[in-house]
Scaffold this active site. Structure first.
Site, PDB file in Angstrom:
ATOM      1  N   ARG A 129      19.479  70.456  47.605  1.00 31.20           N
ATOM      2  CA  ARG A 129      20.782  70.084  47.040  1.00 31.20           C
ATOM      3  C   ARG A 129      21.261  68.733  47.562  1.00 31.20           C
ATOM      4  NH1 ARG A 129      24.642  75.204  47.373  1.00 31.20           N
ATOM      5  NH2 ARG A 129      25.890  73.901  45.989  1.00 31.20           N
ATOM      6  N   ASP A 327      32.155  79.073  39.913  1.00 30.26           N
ATOM      7  CA  ASP A 327      31.115  80.013  40.353  1.00 30.26           C
ATOM      8  C   ASP A 327      30.964  81.198  39.401  1.00 30.26           C
ATOM      9  OD1 ASP A 327      30.470  78.502  42.574  1.00 30.26           O
ATOM     10  OD2 ASP A 327      31.886  79.538  43.876  1.00 30.26           O
TER      11      ASP A 327
HETATM   12  C1  S3P Z   1      33.367  75.999  47.500  1.00 32.83           C
HETATM   13  C2  S3P Z   1      33.410  75.024  46.532  1.00 32.83           C
HETATM   14  C3  S3P Z   1      32.599  75.071  45.317  1.00 32.83           C
HETATM   15  C4  S3P Z   1      31.992  76.447  45.081  1.00 32.83           C
HETATM   16  C5  S3P Z   1      31.441  77.046  46.329  1.00 32.83           C
HETATM   17  C6  S3P Z   1      32.521  77.194  47.380  1.00 32.83           C
HETATM   18  C7  S3P Z   1      34.227  75.858  48.676  1.00 32.83           C
HETATM   19  O1  S3P Z   1      31.548  74.135  45.439  1.00 32.83           O
HETATM   20  O2  S3P Z   1      30.978  76.361  44.099  1.00 32.83           O
HETATM   21  O3  S3P Z   1      30.877  78.331  46.080  1.00 32.83           O
HETATM   22  O4  S3P Z   1      34.402  76.836  49.430  1.00 32.83           O
HETATM   23  O5  S3P Z   1      34.767  74.741  48.892  1.00 32.83           O
HETATM   24  P1  S3P Z   1      31.712  72.579  45.019  1.00 32.83           P
HETATM   25  O6  S3P Z   1      32.589  71.931  46.000  1.00 32.83           O
HETATM   26  O7  S3P Z   1      30.305  72.035  45.040  1.00 32.83           O
HETATM   27  O8  S3P Z   1      32.311  72.605  43.646  1.00 32.83           O
END
Ligand code: S3P
Length: 450
Positions: A129, A327
């Protein structure tokens, strides 16, 4: 995969009706932040309802590696004895964040403005990632980083010895990026300003304020402007972690598509930056009620009651809602398969860089189950077949992605033929009690060796 690396295939068969109460685990986002903020406060932070999934446990171990003491009292009760802002010690070992993008990105931010060096790694999913989205803004503080090609883990972060505060506009809708910059801003002098054009989950802002940091949020023409005054003395807190709406999504969606279902999912946080799925489901015609709507700890909370909904309709999901349900698209696409007509999901490029490329993973599995899916780089569309007409009968790959695994297991509860997931091990990262909880409601999930 399981923690020991052996795949755990699971098969889900048509259920006769899901009934009962589903007490889903604590919120993953809030659990990570509770541990990290506890470690950055001087004194003891007590946490109840912590999600004891692998992702969060990895963050707890990381906080110990940076010098905090993390104690499990049992039954979801934990305490963290923190070292204070700027008090992190240099870890002597590589920090393994397992499957967790949230864990690694927030921790990188939290150590980036201290004069220490740390090396981070994760599993095959996390090591694929992009981390440049975090290391680029961290470099503005004076932080250095060396990773693999295209900013991939394993990666070493050299914290800034004399950090300067930063003003940064987040280029992608990401709470992780916003939060990494804010965590770094905690140990920079002066004001760090983060601007986001689209609102993403705001747990970091709320929790920083709760721990005593001076942080303000202003809605302007530029977007949400978040201003943090650096080098606060954070005060330890007593935290009750609310139950996770992203985990609630699975029993809720399962109840909507399985004939004869009536499921209560109590105490779910309905923070508007997280609750987009439930609004979308209601627009599709879901029989989904908010019971006992109340406020707890400044957040709207309700008990969700979901019942079998035979007349679901495909809709166009507004792109501006994407961040509040990012999500939940995998499981939404399962519900859309049992609706009539097309469900169009636009503005969802971020799904391509989650634990897996979630558009690709779901599209391949849904097609194998007899559903028509169209896709582009930042959109996808699922054409449903209505209740009682989804063939299923496929074996699909979970790709080290808990939400892909759980989505296809939910699908198999209502398809004509069973659905098999090649490896449901990743479910333990966010919802370790998924299997017994769904079984208790009446789901027919078996491990393939049974
Ligand atoms: C999260 C942010 C989201 C989400 C992840 C949890 C967080 O990701 O998909 O499961 O706790 O800040 P992104 O910041 O990549 O959108």
């Amino acid at each position: 995969m399981s923690a020991h690396g052996t795949p755990i295939p699971m098969t889900s068969r048509k259920a006769a009706g899901l009934r009962g109460v589903a007490n889903v685990p604590g919120d993953k986002s809030i659990s990570h932040r509770s541990l990290i903020l506890g470690a950055l406060s001087v004194g003891e932070t007590r946490i109840t309802g912590l999600l004891e999934g692998d992702d969060v446990l990895d963050t707890g171990r990381a906080m110990e590696a940076f010098g905090a003491e993390v104690i499990n009292h049992g039954g979801g009760a934990w305490s963290v004895h923190g070292v204070g802002v700027g008090g992190f010690a240099e870890p002597t070992q590589v920090i393994d964040c397992g499957n967790s993008g949230t864990g690694v990105r927030l921790i990188m931010g939290a150590m980036a403005t201290s004069p220490i060096t740390a090396t981070f790694t994760g599993d095959a999913s996390l090591n694929g990632r992009p981390m440049g989205r975090v290391t680029v803004p961290l470099a503005l503080f004076g932080t250095q980083s060396v990773g693999r090609a295209e900013g991939r883990l394993p990666m070493t972060i050299v914290g800034a010895a004399d950090p300067v505060p930063v003003r940064y506009t987040v280029p992608v809708p990401s709470a992780q990026v916003k939060s990494a910059v804010l965590f770094a801003g905690l140990n920079a002098p002066g004001e760090t300003v983060v601007i986001e054009k689209e609102a993403t989950r705001d747990h970091t802002e709320r929790m920083f304020a709760g721990f005593g940091a001076e942080i303000t949020v202003e809605d302007t023409d530029e977007g949400r402007v978040i201003t943090l005054v650096g080098q606060p003395e954070l005060r330890p807190q007593e935290i009750t972690v609310p139950r996770d709406p992203s985990s609630a999504a699975f029993p809720v969606c399962a109840a909507l598509i399985v004939e004869g279902s009536d499921v209560l999912v109590p105490n779910i946080g309905l923070n508007p930056t997280r609750a987009g799925l439930f609004t979308t489901l209601r627009e599709m015609g879901a029989d989904l009620e908010y019971e006992n709507l109340r406020e707890e700890g400044g957040e709207p909370v309700a008990d969700l009651r979901a019942k079998f909904s035979p007349n679901l309709k495909g809709i166009e999901v507004p792109p501006e809602r994407a961040a509040s349900m990012i999500d939940e698209y995998p499981v939404l696409s399962v519900v859309a398969s049992f609706a009539t007509g097309q469900t169009m999901m636009r503005g969802v490029r971020e799904l391509r860089v989650k634990e897996s490329d979630r558009i690709d993973a779901m599209a391949k599995g849904l097609r194998a189950a007899g559903i028509s899916v169209d896709e582009g780089e930042d959109w996808w569309a699922v054409t449903g077949r209505g209740h009682g007409d989804v063939p299923g009968g496929a074996t699909v790959e979970s790709r080290l992605d808990h939400r892909i695994a759980m989505s296809f297991l939910v699908m198999g509860m209502a398809t004509e033929n069973p659905m098999t997931v090649d490896d449901a091990g990743p479910v333990a990262t966010s919802f370790p009690i998924f299997e017994p909880l769904m079984a208790e409601l009446g789901a027919q999930i078996t491990r393939s060796n049974q």
